[in-house]
Design a protein around this motif. Structure first.
Motif, PDB file in Angstrom:
ATOM      1  N   GLU A  76      46.985  21.566  31.572  1.00 39.24           N
ATOM      2  CA  GLU A  76      46.296  20.296  31.805  1.00 39.24           C
ATOM      3  C   GLU A  76      45.338  19.974  30.658  1.00 39.24           C
ATOM      4  N   LYS A  77      44.645  20.997  30.170  1.00 42.28           N
ATOM      5  CA  LYS A  77      43.702  20.806  29.066  1.00 42.28           C
ATOM      6  C   LYS A  77      44.446  20.383  27.795  1.00 42.28           C
ATOM      7  N   ALA A  78      45.561  21.042  27.504  1.00 44.64           N
ATOM      8  CA  ALA A  78      46.331  20.714  26.300  1.00 44.64           C
ATOM      9  C   ALA A  78      46.876  19.289  26.373  1.00 44.64           C
ATOM     10  N   ARG A  79      47.348  18.902  27.533  1.00 46.50           N
ATOM     11  CA  ARG A  79      47.890  17.546  27.678  1.00 46.50           C
ATOM     12  C   ARG A  79      46.800  16.494  27.590  1.00 46.50           C
ATOM     13  N   LYS A  80      45.643  16.811  28.139  1.00 51.12           N
ATOM     14  CA  LYS A  80      44.526  15.877  28.058  1.00 51.12           C
ATOM     15  C   LYS A  80      44.127  15.669  26.600  1.00 51.12           C
TER      16      LYS A  80
END
Length: 179
Positions: A76-80
């Motif tokens: 989720e962090k990488a996609r954000k």
């Protein structure tokens, strides 16, 4: 620009993609298992017992964190971060229309992957796999499930779920059971 036209196709596309991204993030957090320990939570010890006692720090809590929870948070962090980078790119006034279309297509692709992965994880949960994570890339998909070992029926269930949600051929589906 035509007179009286308030919203263009590009603006509507961006709004729809942002709504889809928001919905996918909401679904991901809704189906994300809650943890009993939180970052920064400490366990204090009583001085009256043995000398080997220690205070549990937040670093130790994160080391004990569940593989599935950690992986979902990292994803989720990488996609954000990727979406923020694309949005910053879109704000550049020197971009051509083709560059903007390419950036919007990338946002759409990310949103589509988020939605498909979330759907696969939800369906796996409904089939009895308490913890699972689906990771799609350009070449295929890897599905990690918590299991001591998979039967051929369970493997077929997973493959059926993946093929019904994606157009990925069976040869590009990897299933990894972890205990």
């Amino acid at each position: 620009m035509k007179k009286g036209k308030v919203l263009g196709k590009g603006q509507i596309t961006v709004a729809v993609m942002l709504l889809a991204l928001g919905a996918a993030i909401w679904l991901n957090t809704k189906y994300l298992p809650s943890e009993s320990k939180y970052l920064g939570e400490a366990s204090y010890v009583n001085n009256s017992s043995a000398k080997d006692e220690y205070i549990e720090t937040s670093a130790e809590v994160t080391e004990k964190a569940d593989y599935f929870t950690t992986t979902k948070k990292d994803r989720e962090k990488a996609r954000k971060e990727a979406c923020e980078t694309i949005e910053e790119t879109l704000k550049n006034e020197k971009l051509t229309d083709d560059d903007k279309k390419s950036a919007l297509a990338k946002i759409e692709e990310i949103a589509d992957r988020i939605e498909r992965e979330s759907n696969i994880e939800a369906l796996l949960s409904a089939k009895g796999f308490q913890k699972s994570i689906a990771v799609m890339n350009d070449n295929g998909i890897t599905v990690v499930v918590k299991s001591d070992g998979l039967t051929s029926a369970q493997t077929l269930q997973i493959q059926d779920i993946v093929t019904s949600e994606t157009s990925i051929p069976l040869g590009n589906i990897k299933i990894v059971p972890i205990a």
